[in-house]
Write an enzyme that holds these catalytic residues in place. Structure first.
Site, PDB file in Angstrom:
ATOM      1  N   ASP B  97       0.874  -1.167   0.000  1.00 19.20           N
ATOM      2  CA  ASP B  97       0.000   0.000   0.000  1.00 19.20           C
ATOM      3  C   ASP B  97       0.919   1.227   0.000  1.00 19.20           C
ATOM      4  O   ASP B  97       2.033   1.179   0.509  1.00 19.20           O
ATOM      5  CB  ASP B  97      -0.874  -0.036   1.257  1.00 19.20           C
ATOM      6  N   SER B  98       0.437   2.328  -0.573  1.00 20.96           N
ATOM      7  CA  SER B  98       1.312   3.489  -0.767  1.00 20.96           C
ATOM      8  C   SER B  98       1.546   4.282   0.506  1.00 20.96           C
ATOM      9  O   SER B  98       2.437   5.107   0.575  1.00 20.96           O
ATOM     10  CB  SER B  98       0.693   4.431  -1.788  1.00 20.96           C
ATOM     11  N   GLY B  99       0.713   4.056   1.495  1.00 17.20           N
ATOM     12  CA  GLY B  99       0.834   4.861   2.703  1.00 17.20           C
ATOM     13  C   GLY B  99      -0.139   6.030   2.692  1.00 17.20           C
ATOM     14  O   GLY B  99      -0.298   6.699   3.714  1.00 17.20           O
ATOM     15  N   PHE B 101      -3.410   6.059   2.636  1.00 17.36           N
ATOM     16  CA  PHE B 101      -4.469   5.823   3.602  1.00 17.36           C
ATOM     17  C   PHE B 101      -3.997   6.082   5.032  1.00 17.36           C
ATOM     18  O   PHE B 101      -4.697   6.725   5.824  1.00 17.36           O
ATOM     19  CB  PHE B 101      -5.001   4.390   3.475  1.00 17.36           C
ATOM     20  N   ASP B 151      -2.249   8.494  -3.035  1.00 18.32           N
ATOM     21  CA  ASP B 151      -3.560   9.101  -3.276  1.00 18.32           C
ATOM     22  C   ASP B 151      -3.975   9.877  -2.036  1.00 18.32           C
ATOM     23  O   ASP B 151      -3.416   9.684  -0.962  1.00 18.32           O
ATOM     24  CB  ASP B 151      -4.614   8.020  -3.583  1.00 18.32           C
ATOM     25  N   GLN B 195     -10.636   7.391  -6.582  1.00 15.27           N
ATOM     26  CA  GLN B 195     -11.279   8.045  -5.450  1.00 15.27           C
ATOM     27  C   GLN B 195     -12.593   8.673  -5.932  1.00 15.27           C
ATOM     28  O   GLN B 195     -13.143   8.220  -6.916  1.00 15.27           O
ATOM     29  CB  GLN B 195     -10.323   9.094  -4.845  1.00 15.27           C
ATOM     30  N   CYS B 315      -8.172 -25.981  13.628  1.00 15.33           N
ATOM     31  CA  CYS B 315      -9.398 -26.781  13.645  1.00 15.33           C
ATOM     32  C   CYS B 315      -9.121 -28.281  13.641  1.00 15.33           C
ATOM     33  O   CYS B 315      -9.913 -29.063  14.160  1.00 15.33           O
ATOM     34  CB  CYS B 315     -10.293 -26.387  12.471  1.00 15.33           C
TER      35      CYS B 315
END
Lengths: 378, 378
Positions: B97-99, B101, B151, B195, B315
């Site tokens: 991720d680009s950072g 966010f 972004d 966006q 499990c």
């Protein structure tokens, strides 16, 4: 092998090297090759390490704690699950500490009488009572392969009179434990615990009294309780070789790699200690080249494995640089990878001791470890 | 297969079922079968899960975060280690991720200009600056297979004017990212991020502008930022199917099992979300029979596996009773076993989606999950 040899409790010494012994202890969940280090799974889980990983690094037996498991999730709940082996998905041997050490060392309010010890839960402060019979009943519910008797663990610095009286109580409690589960009445083994503090003659008294009770093994309790190392070694050297030769000997809660080698040199077969897992979580790692504090800036760009002589998952796959990053970033994977390595180091130490005793080279092995660890702060 | 097909960035849609697609994305570290769920390893490690366990449960690709890795341990340090794959011992694909966010969602002081964004480190408060060129340079150092553009992530509730201006900035930044690393200039892929907030027409404007830039994939950003679910689905349904058909589509940071199925139904191929690992640590577990809050007293004596239809280590080997005990006792093994299971559940969900799309039965699969999860609090 004859059927007799496979009976739980049978112990064979295959070789000796000085006082050091190479043996095999038979339990209902398999044989244990000694000397052995036993990872500690206080609450029914070794901290941050899965049973699968424990097997991979060569754990022969793990510990559980009667005190903790009785309080949570409860020994009766464990019994309804089919015992701790099934509950925790561990099909190799389990040893349960009696809870004596915890009751006497944790900051719980406690009251000792001839009958037993009253204490408060560290979880909710509720009142509880352990009698010798009760701790055996709990360990029956847990279904451990090796049960420990209830003892009074006397701390460092208690006077001679108190210690002398206390060891007599420990003997009476030990007898009641054995009576609650007589030798041969089932597949579970029971070990007596020698007390006597830091008085050699009292240690001998305790040993003499307990030797008369038919336990399947004998433990040295009350060491590593805050005393200087020379005091610990003094007792260990005095009493270790005197324990019944034909029974397994267990040094409780000890210790560093050098402590374990000292124990083996004095005839001890079994060890447990939380150091490897606790230190792993604090970033202190044991390696064949000495202790590594993985937080240190010197490892920031160190691409080498933690220990070039280690075969564990951590050392085969990650660099010191990455381990430092995980520690610094407080990633849960840090505890996991560090614990796997530290446990493997302790397990390998006893593996090497077994091989060295067979080859009559135990003194050389000790020298090798002393060269690396002697100078290190303990 | 021809050489062309194996070129990083190549994307093939093998089958469709409505808008849902079954594809393969080629990367330098192997092919990714889509739809795919990508476990999140923010700081270069998936929380509480080792790379070995990630492989075992079928993780095809994991995420790293540019923002976190730049701050600690530093992208240049990672480059000197030979990149994140080598550093973290993960030889399958990695997406970073680009950072964007993080910079816009964390409580750091920040200042946006045409040039980029100034922010303060969440670790020590130090000042830093991200430009489009800078985040690509960082991702070059990290060596991820899929890079994301910088972004501006507009939160829920921002007005139309702000959102409209912001998406234009995102477009200009996206162009600068691509110019810093033109298509085909190396093995790393770059995805644009659409966006436009919760305005359908603005989403279309953003899509139109970004489509003109030759990215290897397109992501939908700015969803799951605090909005009501119907608002998220509204945008997803509107814009998902409109994204370039021949390129992989990635819905960032979404979501629950039903959200992922909604995404797939609207043509999305890739998903990441911290829900499985975060909830695992909080004792909230996803199963084929619904959510399980493992703390609950009802599981105290429940000997059944967490999910009878799951093939994960947890499990296959442990009961709900034991998992509850580990959680209650705050054992680190709890996070580990719970995380393995929750990740396996999300990975299996997308495995089943792939199979269903191939068989034209995706609607049935959705119904199956809706029957279990519809009524559950999200």
């Amino acid at each position: 092998m004859s059927k007799e040899i496979k009976k739980p409790g049978n112990f064979t010494v295959h070789a000796t090297d000085g006082n050091a012994r190479r043996g095999t202890l038979v339990t209902a969940h398999g044989d244990i090759q000694t000397p052995v280090y036993m990872p500690v799974g206080t609450q029914g889980a070794v901290k941050a390490v899965s049973p699968r990983d424990l097997r991979e690094i060569g754990s022969q037996i793990i510990l559980g704690n009667t005190y903790h498991l009785y309080l949570r999730p409860g020994d009766e709940l464990i019994a309804r699950r089919g015992g701790l082996h099934k509950f925790a998905n561990w099909d190799r041997p389990i040893l349960t500490d009696s809870g004596g050490f915890q009751v006497f060392s944790l900051e719980s309010i406690r009251k000792i009488t001839e009958q037993g010890v009253e204490f408060r839960s560290y979880i909710d402060g509720s009142k509880h009572f352990f009698s010798p019979e009760k701790v055996i009943s709990i360990q029956n519910n847990i279904g451990s392969d090796i049960m420990m008797v209830l003892d009074e663990c006397v701390g460092y610095g208690n006077d001679r009179d108190y210690t002398a009286k206390s060891l007599e109580l420990t003997t009476r409690w030990a007898r009641r434990c054995r009576e609650a589960y007589p030798a041969g009445s089932g597949d579970q083994l029971m070990f007596g615990i020698i007390q006597g503090g830091f008085h050699k003659d009292l240690r001998e008294v305790s040993l003499e009294q307990l030797s008369e009770i038919p336990f399947e093994g004998y433990a040295i309790g009350g060491l590593s309780v805050g005393e200087p190392i020379p005091d610990m070694y003094d007792i260990l050297q005095h009493i270790g070789p005197k324990l019944p030769f034909e029974k397994p000997r267990y040094l409780m809660g000890v210790g560093t790699p050098l402590d374990i080698l000292e124990g083996i040199a004095n005839g001890v077969d079994m060890f447990d200690c939380v150091l490897p897992t606790r230190n792993a979580r604090n970033g202190t790692l044991y390696t064949s080249l000495g202790k590594v504090n993985i937080k240190r800036a010197q490892y920031r760009e160190d691409d080498s494995p933690l220990d070039p002589n280690c075969d564990c998952y951590t050392c085969r796959n990650f660099s010191k640089s990455y381990l430092r990053h995980l520690y610094t970033a407080k990633e849960l994977l840090s505890s996991q990878l560090n614990s796997i390595h530290n446990l493997r180091f302790f397990l390998k130490l006893t593996e090497q001791a077994r091989e060295a005793i067979e080859n009559g080279t135990f003194a050389d092995l000790r020298k090798k470890y002393e060269a690396v660890y002697e100078a290190v702060t303990r």
